[in-house]
Design a protein around this motif. Structure first.
Motif, PDB file in Angstrom:
ATOM      1  N   GLN A 250      -1.291   7.348  -2.038  1.00 33.65           N
ATOM      2  CA  GLN A 250       0.138   7.607  -1.944  1.00 33.65           C
ATOM      3  C   GLN A 250       0.622   8.402  -3.143  1.00 33.65           C
ATOM      4  O   GLN A 250       0.269   8.112  -4.283  1.00 33.65           O
ATOM      5  N   ASP A 251       1.440   9.417  -2.888  1.00 35.95           N
ATOM      6  CA  ASP A 251       2.069  10.197  -3.944  1.00 35.95           C
ATOM      7  C   ASP A 251       3.294   9.430  -4.429  1.00 35.95           C
ATOM      8  O   ASP A 251       4.235   9.215  -3.659  1.00 35.95           O
ATOM      9  N   LYS A 253       5.710  10.271  -6.225  1.00 34.32           N
ATOM     10  CA  LYS A 253       6.931  11.055  -6.274  1.00 34.32           C
ATOM     11  C   LYS A 253       7.571  11.209  -4.902  1.00 34.32           C
ATOM     12  O   LYS A 253       8.788  11.098  -4.748  1.00 34.32           O
ATOM     13  N   THR A 254       6.750  11.489  -3.905  1.00 31.22           N
ATOM     14  CA  THR A 254       7.284  11.763  -2.568  1.00 31.22           C
ATOM     15  C   THR A 254       7.161  10.578  -1.623  1.00 31.22           C
ATOM     16  O   THR A 254       7.863  10.501  -0.611  1.00 31.22           O
ATOM     17  N   SER A 258      -2.009  11.132   1.158  1.00 27.80           N
ATOM     18  CA  SER A 258      -3.065  12.118   1.379  1.00 27.80           C
ATOM     19  C   SER A 258      -4.371  11.361   1.612  1.00 27.80           C
ATOM     20  O   SER A 258      -4.526  10.210   1.179  1.00 27.80           O
TER      21      SER A 258
END
Length: 265
Positions: A250-251, A253-254, A258
């Motif tokens: 998991q990113d 920030k967003t 991925s």
């Protein structure tokens, strides 16, 4: 456990409306009390002992211009079939059954009270606004009997006939909570606050439910991912692979994800 706060009042034995009676709200003991007339912005609290003063919500409108059947479907022939006198007679029969239902509810005979409210609905000219409190009262019986789906459905019927009906909206919210339909319950509580900004039950619920909804969504997401992994393993097994070869990252920030492939040893 969510339920309904009771409100005081006196039974309308003469069929007249007691317009100063307060309206009930939903809290944590599933006690429900009716009042004579639906007054959207009036709410007070009382104790469970007030259950003996069960009253129903009495709609006074005699408008029968938009007559539909009990399921909400239009029936253009009803007005021609029922004369004003016949409509008046059916309303009288409905009110008589309603009063009998109120007496049974006072004695905690919810099953028999439910039958009387159903009788009131059958007698009432289809689609008449007068049927709103009959559905509302039958919903109260369902709530006491823990028939939460039926309670929510009857509340929806009542709200279809009388759109602004905060006590019924609260009742439906209580049923939705029991059904774990937390988002629907939150929507109803917010609707109540539109008409009664100080209602304590609704104010507490709109603060309490958002974390519950977040937890429910997270649980559903994990269940969905688990099911997808099972399906993926079935598809990858012939190739000597499994979903363990793919890592979801998991990113921060967003919040997006991925996928990275890792070769097993």
């Amino acid at each position: 456990m969510e339920s309904c706060t009771t409100l005081g009042g006196t039974a309308d034995t003469d069929g007249s409306s007691n317009t100063h009676d307060p309206t009930p709200t939903c809290v944590e003991d599933n006690t429900v009390v009716f009042d004579e007339e639906a007054t959207p912005a009036m709410y007070t609290s009382a104790t469970e002992a007030d259950t003996k003063n069960v009253l129903d919500e009495q709609c006074t409108s005699s408008d029968s211009d938009n007559i539909v059947d009990e399921n909400g479907k239009e029936d253009s022939d009803i007005e021609e079939i029922l004369s004003p006198r016949e409509i008046e007679h059916r309303l009288m029969e409905s009110k008589r059954a309603k009063e009998q239902g109120n007496d049974l509810y006072k004695r905690n005979d919810f099953s028999e009270a439910l039958e009387k409210y159903s009788e009131a609905i059958r007698h009432c000219p289809p689609g008449h606004e007068e049927a709103a409190p009959f559905y509302a009262n039958r919903a109260a019986c369902h709530l006491k009997m823990e028939n939460y789906e039926a309670c929510a459905n009857d509340c929806t019927e009542a709200l279809g006939l009388q759109r602004i009906y905060p006590k019924v909206t609260l009742r439906r919210a209580a049923a939705y909570e029991k059904l774990e339909r937390y988002e629907d319950a939150l929507e109803d509580y917010r609707e109540v606050l539109v008409h009664d900004a100080g209602n304590p039950t609704a104010r507490e619920a709109v603060t309490r439910l958002p974390p519950v909804i977040d937890a429910q969504r997270e649980k559903l997401k994990n269940e969905m991912i688990g099911n997808l992994k099972k399906l993926g393993n079935m598809c990858l097994k012939p190739f000597g692979l499994s979903t363990d070869n793919f890592n979801m990252v998991q990113d921060p920030k967003t919040g997006g994800y991925s996928m990275n492939f890792t070769q097993g040893s």
